[in-house]
Write an enzyme that holds these catalytic residues in place. Structure first.
Site, mmCIF file in Angstrom:
data_model
loop_
_atom_site.group_PDB
_atom_site.id
_atom_site.type_symbol
_atom_site.label_atom_id
_atom_site.label_comp_id
_atom_site.label_asym_id
_atom_site.label_seq_id
_atom_site.Cartn_x
_atom_site.Cartn_y
_atom_site.Cartn_z
ATOM 1 N N LYS A 167 29.064 -63.016 -95.651
ATOM 2 C CA LYS A 167 29.007 -61.548 -95.669
ATOM 3 C C LYS A 167 29.844 -61.022 -94.513
ATOM 4 C CE LYS A 167 27.154 -58.119 -94.225
ATOM 5 N NZ LYS A 167 27.836 -56.946 -93.568
ATOM 6 N N GLU A 222 24.907 -66.198 -82.602
ATOM 7 C CA GLU A 222 25.920 -66.023 -81.550
ATOM 8 C C GLU A 222 25.961 -64.530 -81.277
ATOM 9 O OE1 GLU A 222 28.544 -65.052 -79.637
ATOM 10 O OE2 GLU A 222 30.202 -65.778 -80.873
ATOM 11 N N CYS A 229 32.690 -60.739 -77.643
ATOM 12 C CA CYS A 229 31.327 -60.982 -77.148
ATOM 13 C C CYS A 229 31.349 -61.684 -75.799
ATOM 14 C CB CYS A 229 30.526 -61.774 -78.162
ATOM 15 S SG CYS A 229 31.418 -63.171 -78.837
ATOM 16 N N GLU A 281 25.975 -54.295 -73.040
ATOM 17 C CA GLU A 281 27.267 -54.676 -73.604
ATOM 18 C C GLU A 281 27.958 -53.423 -74.144
ATOM 19 O OE1 GLU A 281 27.234 -57.159 -77.159
ATOM 20 O OE2 GLU A 281 28.904 -58.302 -76.325
#
Lengths: 327, 497
Positions: B201, B275, B309, B406
């Site tokens: 996906k 992750e 990331c 973040e």
């Protein structure tokens, strides 16, 4: 000579520590005013290298069962660990983390070997504990032997698994790259009720071998064996806080450990599917590594499948390091 | 060469980087790339309309123009895809020897190399990243991941120290928008090599290269259903993660969504790897090669607009070189070219979506409110599209949102330290643990830090390096499981004790 003594003891049907209770057994009304009164042990939890009661003051009772003996009365009180006890245990485990992980792997191996030596010298006591917890004598003997051997097994693994799981990474470019295993940190264990001793040893020792510290919730079926094992821990060279053992109701304590942010991973051994799912759900709040094991997996702990590299690998992180190569 | 003077009278030499040359526009030709106006779902080896007949637009974030419309998969479509993957697992993939699986995966690697230019252009159009990055980083690495893992398919008996292993079955894989094709490669290649079938996906803002990958899978003549691609937004991903026929869920994305997925699979037998986000410390010691460190800082945070990331989003600078580093960083930022992602000279492309731009703006505003001092590179932003100038903050408090959350954008928070112990304490003081950087000329100090940093990837005197042979993944709330290397195979296998 010592080996002959061991053999003789093995031939006793009843546990060797049973001598004090014989006097009681011989009187017709169950009481002999001339007999020596045994010194019963207060069973406590093991936190930060000390034996402690629950801060909550709560207890549960265990005892009775067949072949009950030793110095204990028929019923003994065992601390029923609370949320606060769990938090205190995590603080102790967290405090011990850097020291334990920072030791050389060789030294960790020596300490686990020392534990095996202490367990060997207390085989009798461990066996009696298991029998009081409901195991039959022959099975208890086998379980203790296997537990000691398993401690030796993991003692020897402390400085070897790294070579099996680490890698030199052949990256495409002028870089030196490698990946090494590191401990996850504090691992909380819900230990199986049975096998009481082998369950503790098989779950906690690979976690220690990997350089983690742990908080173990001992099974409520036979908490006394867990406490006797803690006495082995306390008299080995294991630093305080590296293993912390709580007694009580796992269904009450484990969810608090699953939520605790300082706990990096959970290892849950229980036939209770709801408790397993609850731990997985609560662990998600801090992205814990949650491993759950059902009744079948618990049964396999007693056999050859109950040990191996996989038990250590579960609670290792992989750290990859890069550095340029050049002049 | 100019030198700024600090308040204490110290001279701060400029970065010796040369001038920012004026380049004429150099756009990558796109005339040979045809993006189909409508994309269906790839299920069971065939292209299918979604049950709902609903489609959503995917746009170019640099122009806001519609590129194509893409099928929106609902629960029924996901169910079809999972069943197709199950059939393919039972009938073909689990019965095929590793050496044969390998050849299919090698075919995919080759086709990616052959179509690299087309894939790079579509990646840049759909996602907004500079063409030089999609061309030189995403595409070569995506091909390399398939090439690397293809070779494992018939050597897995060596991978686990003689322990018995088996594939997991059907893998549901949910990937983000920052490296769309590369993340697909990271997920699909190891899954196939280990004998699993997959339902992939892709992210809703960047579905096009995953669909081109599906085309490659089709052209490589893999058995039908071994790879399925279902497009859609969060609901599609949630349906995939929750599907009872999925044996393995692999997710790359935000920590918030990762926690939801972890909760959703609780109580099931599904194996999970995550992750997730990061807030990496990039640590510069006074004894570092400063000019090289500046390159590492810039690459660490402004590569891919900071949509990384493992971005080095917290710069920890030893106090004695703080002013020098900040001065040189400003000098270097003046040479960054922001603009048309298809221009081969562009360094900083478009922000991936309006939603992400809003998130960046919100956090930058929070940084200003917290009293940190903002500097943004003096570059003109195009009128259309989503853009944010490379930015850094100095005087950032450890407690500030811009030091803790973040941002996933081209925004750097600069903090200082005095001792290695303080650097370590600050670096590890985060719920994340994906990556870290260390800049120093002292080897022993780098290893001392590397041993103690709670991070899955540590770059010493370099940053943002990736390789299929190099395990990647996080500590703590940056997730669990590794991608790449022998260690990454554990994510797609059940291995005995």
């Amino acid at each position: 000579m010592s080996s002959r003594r061991t053999t003789e003891r093995l031939e006793h049907a009843a546990p060797a520590l049973d001598t004090t209770s014989k006097a009681l057994a011989t009187t017709s009304d169950g009481f002999d005013p001339s007999a020596r009164v045994s010194v019963a042990k207060a069973y406590k939890m093991f936190v930060g290298g000390a034996f402690v009661r629950s801060e909550s003051g709560r207890y549960f009772q265990t005892g009775g069962g067949r072949a009950d003996g030793g110095a204990d009365p028929a019923v003994v009180n065992v601390p029923r660990g609370s949320r606060k006890d769990a938090r205190d245990a995590v603080v102790a485990a967290k405090g011990a983390e850097a020291g334990w992980a920072g030791r050389t792997a060789y030294n960790r191996g020596q300490i686990l070997y020392r534990l095996a030596e202490v367990m060997e010298s207390r085989r009798e006591e461990l066996r009696v504990a298991l029998v009081r917890g409901g195991a039959d004598v022959a099975a208890a003997e086998r379980e203790v032997e296997r537990a000691v051997d398993r401690a030796v097994y993991y003692a020897g693994f402390c400085d070897k698994f790294q070579a099996l799981v680490a890698s030199s990474n052949p990256v495409s470019g002028p870089h030196f790259g490698f990946s090494v295993p590191e401990p996850t940190g504090v691992v909380a264990v819900v230990a199986p009720g049975h096998p009481a001793l082998l369950g503790l040893v098989s779950t906690a020792l690979p976690i220690l071998a990997g350089g983690n510290t742990c908080v173990v919730v001992a099974g409520a079926d036979d908490p006394r064996t867990a406490v006797v094992w803690c006495e082995c821990l306390a008299t080995s060279d294991l630093p305080g806080g590296v293993v912390n053992v709580l007694t009580g109701d796992a269904a009450e304590i484990a969810p608090h450990l699953a939520k605790h942010r300082e706990v990096g991973a959970l290892d849950v051994w229980t036939a209770d599917a709801e408790l397993r799912a609850l731990c997985e759900r609560e662990g998600a709040g801090s992205v814990k590594r949650v491993r759950t094991h059902d009744g079948e997996a618990i049964e396999r702990l007693a056999g050859d499948d109950g040990q191996g590299l996989g038990f250590i690998e579960r609670f290792l992180e992989t750290k990859t390091v890069w550095h340029p190569v050049g002049v | 060469m100019s030198a700024e003077i600090t308040k204490t009278g110290e001279a701060l030499p400029a970065l010796d980087f040369g001038h920012a040359w004026e380049y004429a526009p150099s756009p990558e030709a796109t005339d040979h790339v045809r993006i189909a106006p409508r994309h269906e779902l790839f299920v069971g080896g065939a292209w299918r309309q979604p049950h709902s007949s609903r489609y959503f637009d995917t746009i170019s974030p640099s122009t806001e123009q519609k590129l194509a419309e893409v099928a929106e998969a609902d629960e029924r479509d996901v169910d079809d895809a999972v069943q197709a993957a199950r059939r393919a697992y039972d009938r073909y993939w689990s019965r095929m020897p590793g050496r044969e699986r390998a050849k299919f995966i090698f075919r995919i690697a080759r086709a990616i190399q052959e179509k690299a230019r087309e894939l790079a252009i579509v990646e840049t159009m759909d996602g907004g990243k500079p063409i030089k990055e999609s061309r030189d980083v995403d595409l070569p690495l995506a091909a390399a991941h398939f090439f690397y893992h293809a070779g494992w398919a018939d050597k897995l008996d060596y991978a686990f120290q003689g322990r018995a292993w088996r594939p997991l079955g059907v893998a549901g894989q949910i990937i983000p928008w920052n490296f769309p094709l590369l993340m697909a490669a990271w997920k699909v290649a190891p899954a196939l090599a280990c004998g699993n079938t997959v339902v992939l996906k892709p992210a809703e803002t960047t579905p096009l290269t995953a669909l081109l990958l599906a085309r490659i899978v089709e052209e490589a003549e893999l058995p039908p259903g071994v790879v399925n691609v279902v497009t859609g937004a969060g609901a599609t991903g949630a349906a995939l993660a929750a599907h009872p026929g999925v044996d393995k869920v692999a997710f790359t994305g935000s920590t918030d969504v990762g926690k939801k997925i972890q909760r959703a699979v609780a109580g099931t037998k599904k194996k999970l790897t995550l992750e997730l986000g990061g807030k990496a410390a990039n640590i510069v010691f006074a004894d570092a090669p400063i000019d090289q460190a500046i390159e590492g800082i810039v690459g660490g945070i402004y590569f891919n607009q900071g949509h990384v990331c493992c971005a080095g989003s917290r710069l920890l600078v030893e106090e004695s070189v703080h002013d020098l580093v900040v001065r040189k960083l400003r000098d270097r930022m003046a040479t960054l070219r922001l603009g048309d992602p298809l221009d081969k000279n562009t360094d900083v492309g478009a922000i991936n979506s309006g939603a992400q731009l809003a998130r960046i703006r919100e956090l930058v505003a929070a940084g200003e409110e917290d009293g940190a001092e903002r500097y943004s590179a003096p570059c003109a932003l195009p009128g259309k599209g989503f853009w944010f100038a490379p930015t850094f903050f100095t005087g950032v408090a450890q407690s500030s949102r811009i030091a803790r959350e973040e941002i996933f954008g081209p925004v750097l928070s600069i903090l200082t330290f005095r001792t290695p112990e303080e650097a370590l304490e600050k670096a590890n003081n985060t719920m994340y643990g994906l990556s870290a950087g260390i800049w120093s000329d002292k080897g022993a100090k780098i290893f001392w830090m590397a041993q103690r940093l709670k991070a899955g990837v540590v770059w010493g005197n370099t940053y943002n390096k990736f390789d299929p042979s190099s395990p990647f993944g996080g500590y703590k709330e940056s997730g669990f499981g590794r991608e790449g290397g022998r260690q990454g195979l554990l994510a797609y296998t059940e291995v005995g004790q």
